[in-house]
Design a protein around this motif. Structure first.
Motif, PDB file in Angstrom:
ATOM      1  N   LYS A 159       0.871  -1.180   0.000  1.00 25.42           N
ATOM      2  CA  LYS A 159       0.000   0.000   0.000  1.00 25.42           C
ATOM      3  C   LYS A 159       0.905   1.226   0.000  1.00 25.42           C
ATOM      4  O   LYS A 159       1.745   1.384   0.890  1.00 25.42           O
ATOM      5  CB  LYS A 159      -0.870  -0.044   1.262  1.00 25.42           C
ATOM      6  N   GLU A 160       0.695   2.066  -1.000  1.00 23.50           N
ATOM      7  CA  GLU A 160       1.657   3.157  -1.207  1.00 23.50           C
ATOM      8  C   GLU A 160       1.842   4.058   0.014  1.00 23.50           C
ATOM      9  O   GLU A 160       2.971   4.376   0.378  1.00 23.50           O
ATOM     10  CB  GLU A 160       1.250   3.981  -2.424  1.00 23.50           C
ATOM     11  N   GLU A 161       0.734   4.421   0.649  1.00 25.98           N
ATOM     12  CA  GLU A 161       0.874   5.341   1.786  1.00 25.98           C
ATOM     13  C   GLU A 161       1.712   4.736   2.919  1.00 25.98           C
ATOM     14  O   GLU A 161       2.314   5.466   3.713  1.00 25.98           O
ATOM     15  CB  GLU A 161      -0.497   5.795   2.300  1.00 25.98           C
ATOM     16  N   ARG A 218       4.450   3.107   2.618  1.00 23.93           N
ATOM     17  CA  ARG A 218       5.900   3.079   2.343  1.00 23.93           C
ATOM     18  C   ARG A 218       6.619   4.246   3.014  1.00 23.93           C
ATOM     19  O   ARG A 218       7.648   4.082   3.650  1.00 23.93           O
ATOM     20  CB  ARG A 218       6.148   3.085   0.835  1.00 23.93           C
ATOM     21  N   ASP A 219       6.024   5.429   2.876  1.00 20.99           N
ATOM     22  CA  ASP A 219       6.626   6.593   3.489  1.00 20.99           C
ATOM     23  C   ASP A 219       6.579   6.460   5.026  1.00 20.99           C
ATOM     24  O   ASP A 219       7.531   6.813   5.725  1.00 20.99           O
ATOM     25  CB  ASP A 219       5.871   7.844   3.010  1.00 20.99           C
ATOM     26  N   THR A 228       8.723  -4.061  -5.405  1.00 18.38           N
ATOM     27  CA  THR A 228       8.408  -3.063  -4.369  1.00 18.38           C
ATOM     28  C   THR A 228       9.282  -3.274  -3.139  1.00 18.38           C
ATOM     29  O   THR A 228       9.830  -2.322  -2.568  1.00 18.38           O
ATOM     30  CB  THR A 228       6.914  -3.150  -3.962  1.00 18.38           C
TER      31      THR A 228
END
Ligand code: S3P
Length: 175
Positions: free
Chosen positions: A85-87, A89-90, A140
């Motif tokens: 889930k992209e959010e 990663r940060d 990823t």
């Protein structure tokens, strides 16, 4: 020392290596799956079957947000799907030094044969399921990790030494 965040495919040894590091360094360990299971008094399988995968993914993000807001210090082992889930990663990078524990499909298959606890691997051909998910996820894991450690045929001690070396180097780096 910075927090150590362990990512990788199901069966890559995140929980066992997390336990080894936390015992060795005498620091705390949060395993996102166990954390969710005990917080909601429900197994991962039953969350998946009753509420669905998307709901579970939100619980994973909430777990990371909670650790950040509590200024958590220690080791974190996260479920294999969390970095997808992209959010997240940060958030993982804000939380600490991200280590990808890489294992080959062959060794993952060996470790995951007979597993009944991981909803994404139930039914059908295990090898095909691992291969198809691995193919979707591998890039990823590689992209977001600060360090990749190949785990096949390595002792926990050796894996831990490589992680420590990586963390030390990162602490000496000016970003
Ligand atoms: C998942 C991995 C599992 C658990 C859930 C989904 C995944 O954790 O979070 O079954 O999508 O890869 P482990 O990686 O600890 O097995």
């Amino acid at each position: 020392m910075r927090n150590i965040i362990l990512i990788g495919f199901m069966g890559s040894g995140k929980s066992s290596i997390g336990k080894y590091i936390s015992r060795t360094l005498k620091c705390s360990l949060v395993d996102s799956d166990s954390y969710i299971e005990s917080k909601y008094s429900q197994t991962i399988s039953s969350i998946f079957s009753q509420k669905g995968e998307e709901y579970f993914r939100q619980l994973e993000t909430d777990t990371i947000l909670e650790l950040l807001s509590n200024n958590y210090h220690g080791i974190v082992a996260v479920g294999g799907g969390l970095p997808m889930k992209e959010e997240n990663r940060d958030l993982l990078h804000q939380l600490g030094y991200v280590v990808y524990l890489r294992a080959t499909v062959d060794s993952l298959e060996k470790r995951l044969t007979g597993d009944t606890k991981r909803p994404l691997l139930q039914g059908g051909n295990l090898r095909e399921k691992i291969e198809s998910l691995f193919e979707k996820r591998e890039s990823t894991y590689v992209e977001i990790s600060d360090l990749i450690v190949d785990t096949d045929d390595k002792s926990f001690k050796k894996i831990f030494e490589e992680i420590q070396e990586g963390v030390k180097e990162s602490e000496n780096t000016c970003y």
